[in-house]
Scaffold this motif. Structure first.
Motif, PDB file in Angstrom:
ATOM      1  N   VAL A 176     -12.764  13.101  -4.613  1.00 18.77           N
ATOM      2  CA  VAL A 176     -11.761  12.755  -3.612  1.00 18.77           C
ATOM      3  C   VAL A 176     -11.743  11.253  -3.349  1.00 18.77           C
ATOM      4  N   MET A 177     -12.886  10.682  -3.005  1.00 18.08           N
ATOM      5  CA  MET A 177     -12.914   9.280  -2.596  1.00 18.08           C
ATOM      6  C   MET A 177     -12.578   8.345  -3.755  1.00 18.08           C
ATOM      7  N   ASN A 178     -13.198   8.551  -4.910  1.00 18.44           N
ATOM      8  CA  ASN A 178     -12.886   7.701  -6.056  1.00 18.44           C
ATOM      9  C   ASN A 178     -11.504   8.018  -6.613  1.00 18.44           C
ATOM     10  N   GLY A 179     -11.076   9.275  -6.475  1.00 14.63           N
ATOM     11  CA  GLY A 179      -9.730   9.630  -6.912  1.00 14.63           C
ATOM     12  C   GLY A 179      -8.659   8.944  -6.081  1.00 14.63           C
ATOM     13  N   VAL A 180      -8.855   8.903  -4.766  1.00 16.65           N
ATOM     14  CA  VAL A 180      -7.902   8.213  -3.894  1.00 16.65           C
ATOM     15  C   VAL A 180      -7.867   6.726  -4.219  1.00 16.65           C
ATOM     16  N   GLN A 181      -9.043   6.141  -4.427  1.00 17.84           N
ATOM     17  CA  GLN A 181      -9.070   4.715  -4.747  1.00 17.84           C
ATOM     18  C   GLN A 181      -8.333   4.434  -6.065  1.00 17.84           C
ATOM     19  N   GLU A 185      -5.050   2.067  -6.553  1.00 19.93           N
ATOM     20  CA  GLU A 185      -5.047   0.943  -7.489  1.00 19.93           C
ATOM     21  C   GLU A 185      -3.932   1.092  -8.519  1.00 19.93           C
ATOM     22  N   GLY A 186      -3.716   2.333  -8.985  1.00 21.05           N
ATOM     23  CA  GLY A 186      -2.663   2.565  -9.966  1.00 21.05           C
ATOM     24  C   GLY A 186      -1.276   2.339  -9.384  1.00 21.05           C
ATOM     25  N   ILE A 187      -1.054   2.822  -8.166  1.00 22.17           N
ATOM     26  CA  ILE A 187       0.256   2.655  -7.532  1.00 22.17           C
ATOM     27  C   ILE A 187       0.518   1.193  -7.211  1.00 22.17           C
ATOM     28  N   SER A 212     -12.670  -2.494   1.665  1.00 25.03           N
ATOM     29  CA  SER A 212     -13.578  -3.427   0.999  1.00 25.03           C
ATOM     30  C   SER A 212     -13.752  -3.132  -0.488  1.00 25.03           C
ATOM     31  N   SER A 213     -13.290  -1.970  -0.948  1.00 20.23           N
ATOM     32  CA  SER A 213     -13.506  -1.600  -2.348  1.00 20.23           C
ATOM     33  C   SER A 213     -12.268  -1.792  -3.216  1.00 20.23           C
ATOM     34  N   ILE A 218      -5.951  -7.594  -0.532  1.00 17.39           N
ATOM     35  CA  ILE A 218      -5.487  -6.497   0.309  1.00 17.39           C
ATOM     36  C   ILE A 218      -5.705  -6.928   1.755  1.00 17.39           C
ATOM     37  N   PHE A 219      -4.696  -6.740   2.610  1.00 16.47           N
ATOM     38  CA  PHE A 219      -4.798  -7.162   4.003  1.00 16.47           C
ATOM     39  C   PHE A 219      -4.846  -5.931   4.895  1.00 16.47           C
TER      40      PHE A 219
END
Length: 240
Positions: A176-181, A185-187, A212-213, A218-219
Motif C-alpha cells: 500500500v505505502m510503496n504502491g501509493v508513492q 511519482e508516476g502521475i 519527505s519521500s 514537492i511543496f
C-alpha cells in the motif's frame, strides 16, 4: 474576521483569517464543537462548505447575524472550471485548486490531496481548473484488502516501510505505502511531460507519510483547502 468551515461526514475543520492571513485553525471538531468555536469569535463573514450538513441547519445552529456564504456549484469563483460535470465537482477539490492558484499565481499547479480518496487536480497558469484523477486513499486500500479477503489482516499506515515485506503484515504495508508513492511519482511524471514547469502541492491527512519521500520539488501546504475557502470567501465579499 473571516471564518471558513470545511465540514466532512464526521468531523469539521475551521480556519480563522484576517483578510488573507490564516491566524489559526482547529481540526477534528464534531458539529456541536464547531458551532461553539465559531460562535465564540462572532466573525464578520463566514463560508460554510459541507458534504453532510445543509447550510440551513448550520445557520439555525449558529444563530449569529454573520454574513454566511455556502459553497455550492454555483458560487462565483476566482478560477474558471473546465469540467464536464461541474455540479458533481467536490467542494474540497475546487477549494484546494483555488488555494493553489492564490499561493502560486500564473503557474501550472498539480494539487495532490491525500484524504479518504487521493485526488490529483490541475489548475493551470490561466487560473483554469482542468480536472484530474481520483484514486483510493491509503486507509481505503488497507480496508479493502481486509474486507474483501478472508485472511488478510487490517494494517495501519506507517512511514517508509521496507520495500520487501518479510511477513504478511509487512508485505501489505509495503504494497500500500510503496504502491501509493509509486502511483504519485508516476502521475507527477505524466503531468510534467505536458507541463515541464509544473509545481506540485501536497495536502491532506495522509500527506505527512509521503512528503519527505517523494522526489523534490514537492511543496506541502497542509491547510490548502482552508486557504482556498477563504480566497473564495474574500472574492465573493468583493463582489457585494
Amino acid at each position: 474576521m473571516n471564518v471558513v468551515i470545511d465540514s466532512g461526514n464526521t468531523f469539521s475543520k475551521v480556519g480563522w483569517f484576517e483578510n488573507e492571513k490564516l491566524l489559526r485553525y482547529t481540526t477534528r471538531l464534531e458539529f456541536a464543537e464547531m458551532i461553539a468555536e465559531v460562535r465564540s469569535q462572532r466573525p464578520e463573514h463566514v463560508l460554510f462548505s459541507s458534504v453532510s450538513t445543509t447550510v440551513e441547519e448550520f445557520v439555525h445552529a449558529l444563530d449569529l447575524p454573520s454574513n454566511i456564504l455556502s459553497l455550492t456549484p454555483d458560487t462565483p469563483l476566482p478560477v474558471t472550471k473546465n469540467y464536464d460535470t461541474p455540479h458533481t465537482l467536490g467542494a474540497d477539490r475546487i477549494a484546494a485548486a483555488t488555494g493553489a492558484n492564490y499561493l502560486y499565481p500564473q503557474e501550472n499547479v498539480l494539487v495532490i490531496d491525500m484524504g479518504t480518496c487521493i485526488t490529483y487536480d490541475l489548475v493551470d497558469q490561466m487560473a483554469v481548473f482542468q480536472g484530474g484523477l481520483i484514486s483510493p486513499g491509503v486507509k481505503m486500500r488497507f480496508k479493502a484488502m481486509h474486507t474483501f479477503t478472508k485472511r488478510l489482516p487490517l494494517v495501519e499506515e506507517e512511514k517508509n516501510p521496507a520495500f520487501i515485506g518479510k511477513s504478511t503484515r509487512s508485505a501489505i504495508s509495503s504494497g500500500v505505502m510503496n504502491g501509493v508513492q509509486a502511483e504519485m511519482e508516476g502521475i507527477i511524471a505524466r503531468y510534467r511531460h505536458s507541463y515541464p514547469d509544473l509545481r506540485v502541492v501536497l495536502c491532506g491527512g495522509d500527506a505527512p507519510f509521503f512528503e519527505s519521500s517523494l522526489k523534490p520539488p514537492i511543496f506541502a501546504v497542509p491547510e490548502l483547502v482552508l486557504i482556498g475557502l477563504n480566497r473564495i470567501l474574500t472574492y465573493n465579499v468583493s463582489l457585494q
